[in-house]
Design a protein around this motif. Sequence first.
Motif, PDB file in Angstrom:
ATOM      1  N   THR A 240      42.839  43.678  37.808  1.00 58.14           N
ATOM      2  CA  THR A 240      43.184  43.935  36.411  1.00 58.14           C
ATOM      3  C   THR A 240      42.080  43.526  35.448  1.00 58.14           C
ATOM      4  O   THR A 240      41.996  44.050  34.347  1.00 58.14           O
ATOM      5  CB  THR A 240      44.482  43.195  36.010  1.00 58.14           C
ATOM      6  N   GLU A 241      41.211  42.600  35.883  1.00 59.19           N
ATOM      7  CA  GLU A 241      40.122  42.170  35.002  1.00 59.19           C
ATOM      8  C   GLU A 241      39.070  41.429  35.814  1.00 59.19           C
ATOM      9  O   GLU A 241      39.368  40.892  36.873  1.00 59.19           O
ATOM     10  CB  GLU A 241      40.646  41.259  33.882  1.00 59.19           C
ATOM     11  N   PRO A 242      37.834  41.395  35.301  1.00 58.31           N
ATOM     12  CA  PRO A 242      36.781  40.635  35.996  1.00 58.31           C
ATOM     13  C   PRO A 242      37.048  39.146  35.859  1.00 58.31           C
ATOM     14  O   PRO A 242      37.729  38.720  34.925  1.00 58.31           O
ATOM     15  CB  PRO A 242      35.495  41.007  35.248  1.00 58.31           C
TER      16      PRO A 242
ATOM     17  N   HIS B   3      26.078  49.300  41.615  1.00 59.70           N
ATOM     18  CA  HIS B   3      27.313  50.045  41.345  1.00 59.70           C
ATOM     19  C   HIS B   3      28.451  49.416  42.142  1.00 59.70           C
ATOM     20  O   HIS B   3      28.338  49.219  43.343  1.00 59.70           O
ATOM     21  CB  HIS B   3      27.130  51.507  41.774  1.00 59.70           C
ATOM     22  N   LEU B   4      29.549  49.102  41.458  1.00 60.21           N
ATOM     23  CA  LEU B   4      30.685  48.455  42.112  1.00 60.21           C
ATOM     24  C   LEU B   4      31.864  49.397  42.269  1.00 60.21           C
ATOM     25  O   LEU B   4      32.601  49.339  43.241  1.00 60.21           O
ATOM     26  CB  LEU B   4      31.129  47.243  41.291  1.00 60.21           C
ATOM     27  N   GLY B   5      32.054  50.279  41.287  1.00 62.31           N
ATOM     28  CA  GLY B   5      33.196  51.183  41.304  1.00 62.31           C
ATOM     29  C   GLY B   5      33.428  51.706  39.904  1.00 62.31           C
ATOM     30  O   GLY B   5      32.489  51.864  39.126  1.00 62.31           O
ATOM     31  N   HIS B   6      34.698  51.964  39.558  1.00 62.34           N
ATOM     32  CA  HIS B   6      35.035  52.485  38.237  1.00 62.34           C
ATOM     33  C   HIS B   6      36.238  51.731  37.690  1.00 62.34           C
ATOM     34  O   HIS B   6      36.990  51.118  38.440  1.00 62.34           O
ATOM     35  CB  HIS B   6      35.366  53.980  38.321  1.00 62.34           C
ATOM     36  N   VAL B   7      36.419  51.795  36.377  1.00 59.60           N
ATOM     37  CA  VAL B   7      37.597  51.193  35.762  1.00 59.60           C
ATOM     38  C   VAL B   7      38.410  52.317  35.126  1.00 59.60           C
ATOM     39  O   VAL B   7      37.866  53.221  34.502  1.00 59.60           O
ATOM     40  CB  VAL B   7      37.241  50.078  34.739  1.00 59.60           C
ATOM     41  N   PHE B   8      39.722  52.271  35.369  1.00 62.90           N
ATOM     42  CA  PHE B   8      40.635  53.292  34.866  1.00 62.90           C
ATOM     43  C   PHE B   8      41.703  52.613  34.015  1.00 62.90           C
ATOM     44  O   PHE B   8      41.930  51.412  34.128  1.00 62.90           O
ATOM     45  CB  PHE B   8      41.307  54.021  36.046  1.00 62.90           C
ATOM     46  N   ASP B   9      42.383  53.417  33.186  1.00 60.03           N
ATOM     47  CA  ASP B   9      43.394  52.805  32.310  1.00 60.03           C
ATOM     48  C   ASP B   9      44.810  53.040  32.825  1.00 60.03           C
ATOM     49  O   ASP B   9      45.746  53.168  32.056  1.00 60.03           O
ATOM     50  CB  ASP B   9      43.228  53.296  30.872  1.00 60.03           C
ATOM     51  N   ASP B  10      44.960  53.079  34.157  1.00 57.17           N
ATOM     52  CA  ASP B  10      46.297  53.270  34.737  1.00 57.17           C
ATOM     53  C   ASP B  10      46.759  52.030  35.505  1.00 57.17           C
ATOM     54  O   ASP B  10      47.545  52.104  36.434  1.00 57.17           O
ATOM     55  CB  ASP B  10      46.327  54.491  35.652  1.00 57.17           C
ATOM     56  N   GLY B  11      46.236  50.867  35.094  1.00 60.41           N
ATOM     57  CA  GLY B  11      46.622  49.617  35.754  1.00 60.41           C
ATOM     58  C   GLY B  11      47.944  49.088  35.225  1.00 60.41           C
ATOM     59  O   GLY B  11      48.577  49.730  34.378  1.00 60.41           O
ATOM     60  N   PRO B  12      48.361  47.923  35.713  1.00 59.38           N
ATOM     61  CA  PRO B  12      49.645  47.341  35.283  1.00 59.38           C
ATOM     62  C   PRO B  12      49.677  47.117  33.772  1.00 59.38           C
ATOM     63  O   PRO B  12      48.816  46.443  33.226  1.00 59.38           O
ATOM     64  CB  PRO B  12      49.710  46.000  36.031  1.00 59.38           C
TER      65      PRO B  12
ATOM     66  N   PHE C 256      35.260  39.050  40.731  1.00 58.43           N
ATOM     67  CA  PHE C 256      36.713  39.111  40.566  1.00 58.43           C
ATOM     68  C   PHE C 256      37.393  37.958  41.280  1.00 58.43           C
ATOM     69  O   PHE C 256      36.905  37.473  42.292  1.00 58.43           O
ATOM     70  CB  PHE C 256      37.262  40.436  41.125  1.00 58.43           C
ATOM     71  N   ASP C 257      38.541  37.563  40.738  1.00 60.59           N
ATOM     72  CA  ASP C 257      39.328  36.507  41.345  1.00 60.59           C
ATOM     73  C   ASP C 257      40.522  37.157  42.047  1.00 60.59           C
ATOM     74  O   ASP C 257      41.085  38.131  41.537  1.00 60.59           O
ATOM     75  CB  ASP C 257      39.822  35.562  40.245  1.00 60.59           C
ATOM     76  N   SER C 258      40.918  36.608  43.200  1.00 56.96           N
ATOM     77  CA  SER C 258      42.042  37.175  43.948  1.00 56.96           C
ATOM     78  C   SER C 258      43.331  37.213  43.120  1.00 56.96           C
ATOM     79  O   SER C 258      44.200  38.044  43.367  1.00 56.96           O
ATOM     80  CB  SER C 258      42.269  36.386  45.242  1.00 56.96           C
ATOM     81  N   ASP C 259      43.450  36.319  42.130  1.00 55.97           N
ATOM     82  CA  ASP C 259      44.652  36.290  41.284  1.00 55.97           C
ATOM     83  C   ASP C 259      44.868  37.590  40.530  1.00 55.97           C
ATOM     84  O   ASP C 259      45.985  37.901  40.133  1.00 55.97           O
ATOM     85  CB  ASP C 259      44.559  35.161  40.242  1.00 55.97           C
ATOM     86  N   THR C 260      43.786  38.331  40.293  1.00 54.58           N
ATOM     87  CA  THR C 260      43.917  39.557  39.498  1.00 54.58           C
ATOM     88  C   THR C 260      43.954  40.816  40.372  1.00 54.58           C
ATOM     89  O   THR C 260      43.988  41.931  39.865  1.00 54.58           O
ATOM     90  CB  THR C 260      42.755  39.692  38.492  1.00 54.58           C
ATOM     91  N   LYS C 261      43.967  40.628  41.694  1.00 47.36           N
ATOM     92  CA  LYS C 261      44.015  41.779  42.603  1.00 47.36           C
ATOM     93  C   LYS C 261      45.456  42.283  42.699  1.00 47.36           C
ATOM     94  O   LYS C 261      46.386  41.494  42.725  1.00 47.36           O
ATOM     95  CB  LYS C 261      43.505  41.359  43.984  1.00 47.36           C
ATOM     96  N   PHE C 262      45.616  43.606  42.724  1.00 48.60           N
ATOM     97  CA  PHE C 262      46.973  44.147  42.850  1.00 48.60           C
ATOM     98  C   PHE C 262      46.960  45.389  43.732  1.00 48.60           C
ATOM     99  O   PHE C 262      45.923  45.987  43.964  1.00 48.60           O
ATOM    100  CB  PHE C 262      47.573  44.453  41.467  1.00 48.60           C
TER     101      PHE C 262
END
Length: 136
Positions: free
Chosen positions: A73-75, A104-113, A57-63
Amino acid sequence: MGMETVEKTDAQWREELTPEQYQVLRKAGTERAFTGKYVDNHADGTYTCAGCGAELFDSDTKFESGSGWPSFTEPKVAEAVEVKRDVSHGMIRTEVVCRRCGGHLGHVFDDGPRDKGGLRYCMNSCAMDFQPTASE
């Protein structure tokens, strides 16, 4: 483009990772909310897999998700992660793993920005390392 995969024995992983990293990366554990070292990291840089060093991940996509885990928001590179259906713990979730080492890194959910695609990649800090961008 074939990504080189990293395969190690359980004993090798146990030896190379901290107990917390092993629990998360190899046993799909989850660190406690708000305890991870990258929850409040706002520095510019790249988050890499703590197991194999792959860029994730890039820091630009961290929220700020308020969830207690670093959220993106995205890899950085779509091919770097793989998603799998996870039905453990009586929930249906989408697990995110490192494609290179299967960690295992975590999970992805559809409640992002909504304006950024609507996804929230909810990652465990201990599953990642952070490489700060070199300052000019």
